[in-house]
Scaffold this active site. Structure first.
Site, PDB file in Angstrom:
ATOM      1  N   HIS A 182       1.073   4.565  12.318  1.00  0.00           N
ATOM      2  CA  HIS A 182       1.394   5.137  11.006  1.00  0.00           C
ATOM      3  C   HIS A 182       2.154   6.437  11.223  1.00  0.00           C
ATOM      4  O   HIS A 182       1.898   7.171  12.170  1.00  0.00           O
ATOM      5  CB  HIS A 182       0.110   5.419  10.216  1.00  0.00           C
ATOM      6  CG  HIS A 182       0.349   5.563   8.757  1.00  0.00           C
ATOM      7  ND1 HIS A 182       0.749   6.740   8.189  1.00  0.00           N
ATOM      8  CD2 HIS A 182       0.273   4.663   7.752  1.00  0.00           C
ATOM      9  CE1 HIS A 182       0.898   6.566   6.886  1.00  0.00           C
ATOM     10  NE2 HIS A 182       0.616   5.320   6.581  1.00  0.00           N
ATOM     11  N   ASP A 208      -2.648  -2.063   6.392  1.00  0.00           N
ATOM     12  CA  ASP A 208      -2.211  -3.469   6.385  1.00  0.00           C
ATOM     13  C   ASP A 208      -2.967  -4.346   7.366  1.00  0.00           C
ATOM     14  O   ASP A 208      -2.874  -5.575   7.286  1.00  0.00           O
ATOM     15  CB  ASP A 208      -0.708  -3.524   6.709  1.00  0.00           C
ATOM     16  CG  ASP A 208       0.101  -2.868   5.599  1.00  0.00           C
ATOM     17  OD1 ASP A 208       0.765  -1.858   5.867  1.00  0.00           O
ATOM     18  OD2 ASP A 208      -0.004  -3.344   4.460  1.00  0.00           O
TER      19      ASP A 208
END
Ligand code: SDX
Length: 462
Positions: free
Chosen positions: A304, A361
Site C-alpha cells: 500500500h 483487497d
C-alpha cells in the site's frame, strides 16, 4: 505556536517556509510561496510526499494502521454502524440523529430510480461489456438527466448526493442483470440500502431472493470500509476534476474511471484471479511468492502507498471471512490459500523489508464471492462504497472559499529550441517513430470475447 523551515539554496540565498500542523500532529511544509520566492518548484512524482489539500474527512496513519472517518475508528463503524449512517457522517461531519437518518434514508429511497430513458443505454452495450465500463458511462450520462445549476443550493446539493449514492447502486444492479440477460429488478421502498441492492441483483420475476442477514451485514461492512480513504488515486481524480467546476456527475465518473485500474480498485478482482491460479496449479503458494519476489508477478492485495503495516480494513475483512466462511456450507478453499499466503509472506524478508502487508483487497473479494457477487462486479461494489467518500471530498472542496483549479507544474526534459524542417528534407528518426499497425484493433478486448474463467490467466504484474 508557529513553526517554520529554513531552506538554504545557492550561496547566500535562503528562504523561510511556514510549517502547517494538522489536528493529529501531521506536519507539512507550506510551499505556496516557494516559486514566487525562489523560482523553484518541488518534484514529487506520484505525489508520495505531497499533501494536496487540508481535509477534515478521513485520517490515516500508515505506520500505526489507523483509519478514522471524522474521528470515528473504522473498526467501530464497521462493527456497529450502517453504510447509510457512514455516508451521512462522511458528508456532513457527524453521525446522524434518528430524525436525520430517517430523512437521509427517505431521500435515498425516493432517488433510487434512474430515468426510464436510461434503460435504452444498456441495450447499446455488448452483452459481455465489463460492468465498470457501463458504470463510468451511465454515471456521466446522469448529467444529461439532472441539470446541475451553476451554484447548487444546499437542497440541490442534497439531491445530487442522494441521486449518486443511490443510483450508482441501481446502475450497478441493472448492469449485472444486462450481463446475465435477465429483466432488471427495480429498487423497493420496503428494503434498506444493502438489502435493496442484493434484491435488485438476485431476485427475479420467477424467484424470490432470501436475504441472509449475515451476508447483508458483511456487505454493509464491505461498503463501510471502502467508503473513504483520504487522497487515494480515485479521490484525487475527483478533486482535480471537481476543481475545474465540471459537472458533478462527470466528476464522479472520473473517480470511477480511476478506481478501475488494477493497482487501485481493480485489485480485489485480481486477488481472486491470483488465488484461483494458485488453486488450479496445485502450488501451495510458495511458487507464487517466489514469482512475486522475482518480479514476474505481484502478490495482489499486498502492499500500500500509505500503510506500512496491516491495513486495518484487511483485518476487518479477514474477521468477516472467518464469520461468513465458517457458516455451514460456506467454506471456501481460497480462504485457506489466502491465509497460507499471508502467513508465508509475513515470514519472508522480501515482503517484510518492503513493508508489504495485506491491504483491503486481500480478503474483501472472498466476502463478495461468498455473497454470490460475480467476479467482474467486485470493483463495482468498491465504487458503490466509495461514492459517499468521493462526494464528501467534492462537497468539502466546493465549500472551501480558497479552492482554486488544480494545476500542478512539471519539469521539462524535452528537446531545446529548434526550427521547422520541410517534410521532404527530414531525416528518419532513430527513436519514437510511429510504426503503422497492421493488426485490426478489435472493438471488444480479446479477454472479454469468450469471457474466460478468471482463473485462466495469471495476474499480470502491475
Ligand atoms: C487500493 O491509496 C489508497 O488509499 C488505495 C486504497 C483505497 O482505499 O483507495 O487503499 C485501495 O488501491 C489498495 C491497493 C490495491 N492494489 C493492490 O493490491 C495491487 C498490488 N499492490 C502493488 O501494486 C503496490 O503495493 C501498490 C500499488 C499498492 C503500492 O505501490 P507502491 O507503494 O508504489 O510500491 P512500489 O510499486 O514502489 O513497490 C515498492 C517495492 C518494489 O520492489 P523493489 O523495487 O523495492 O525491489 O515493493 C514491491 C515492488 O516491486 N512490491 C510488491 C508488491 N507491491 C510492491 N512486490 C510484490 N507484490 C506486491 N503486491
Amino acid at each position: 505556536m508557529s513553526y517554520s523551515a529554513n531552506l538554504r539554496l545557492d550561496v547566500g540565498q535562503e528562504t523561510e517556509l511556514p510549517v502547517f500542523i494538522g489536528s493529529e500532529g501531521e506536519r507539512a511544509l507550506d510551499i505556496d510561496k516557494l516559486r514566487a520566492g525562489t523560482g523553484l518548484v518541488t518534484l514529487d512524482e506520484s505525489f508520495g510526499n505531497t499533501a494536496s489539500c487540508r481535509s477534515a474527512i478521513t485520517y490515516l496513519h500508515g505506520e500505526k494502521g489507523i483509519l478514522r472517518y471524522r474521528g470515528y475508528p473504522i473498526e467501530e463503524l464497521a462493527e456497529k454502524s450502517r453504510f447509510v449512517e457512514v455516508a451521512y457522517l462522511l458528508m456532513y461531519g457527524d453521525l446522524p440523529t434518528s430524525g436525520q437518518l430517517e430523512d437521509f434514508s427517505s431521500i435515498l429511497n425516493s432517488s433510487s430510480l434512474i430515468h426510464e430513458d436510461m434503460r435504452h443505454f444498456f441495450l447499446a452495450f455488448p452483452n459481455n461489456a465489463h460492468p465498470m465500463s457501463l458504470l463510468t458511462t451511465m454515471v456521466a450520462s446522469l448529467s444529461a438527466f439532472y441539470p446541475v445549476p451553476e451554484n447548487p443550493s444546499d437542497e440541490d446539493e442534497a439531491q445530487i448526493i442522494a441521486n449518486l449514492v443511490s443510483q450508482v447502486r441501481t446502475i450497478a444492479a441493472f448492469s449485472y442483470k444486462k450481463f446475465i440477460g435477465e429483466p432488471v429488478v427495480y429498487p423497493s421502498y420496503k428494503l434498506r440500502f444493502v438489502e435493496n441492492f442484493l434484491n435488485m441483483m438476485f431476485s427475479s420475476p420467477v424467484s424470490n431472493y432470501q436475504q441472509d442477514q449475515d451476508i447483508v451485514k458483511a456487505i454493509e461492512a464491505f461498503l463501510i470500509v471502502h467508503a473513504d480513504h483520504e487522497q487515494n488515486c480515485s479521490t484525487s481524480a475527483v478533486r482535480i476534476a471537481g476543481s475545474s467546476l465540471a459537472n458533478v456527475y462527470a466528476v464522479i465518473s472520473a473517480g470511477i474511471s480511476a478506481l478501475w485500474g488494477r493497482r487501485h480498485g481493480g485489485a480485489n478482482q485480481e486477488v481472486i484471479a491470483m488465488l484461483k491460479t494458485i488453486q488450479h496449479s496445485g502450488d501451495d503458494g510458495r511458487l507464487f511468492l517466489e514469482a512475486a519476489k522475482s518480479k514476474k508477478t505481484r502478490l495482489m492485495g499486498f502492499g500500500h502507498r500509505i500503510y506500512k503495516t496491516f491495513d486495518p480494513r484487511a483485518l476487518i475483512m479477514k474477521k468477516l471471512c472467518h464469520r461468513i466462511l465458517g457458516k455451514p456450507g460456506m467454506s471456501d478453499p481460497m480462504f485457506d490459500i489466502a491465509m497460507r499466503l499471508e502467513e508465508a509472506a509475513l515470514s519472508d524478508d522480501y515482503f517484510l523489508s518492503r513493508n508489504l502487508y495485506p491491504n483491503v483487497d486481500f480478503y474483501s473479494g472472498l466476502i463478495l464471492k461468498a455473497a454470490g457477487i460475480p467476479f467482474d462486479m467486485f470493483t463495482v461494489l468498491f465504487a458503490i462504497g466509495r461514492t459517499p467518500g468521493w462526494l464528501a471530498h467534492w462537497r468539502e472542496m466546493r465549500h472551501d472559499a480558497g479552492n482554486r483549479i488544480a494545476r500542478p507544474r512539471q519539469i521539462y526534459i524535452g528537446p531545446g529550441l529548434r526550427s521547422y524542417i520541410p517534410v521532404g528534407t527530414r531525416e528518419k528518426h532513430s527513436v519514437g517513430v510511429m510504426r503503422r499497425t497492421s493488426t485490426k484493433i478489435s472493438r471488444i478486448p480479446e479477454k472479454y470475447l469468450d469471457h474466460p474463467d478468471p482463473g485462466d490467466e495469471a495476474p499480470e504484474s502491475v
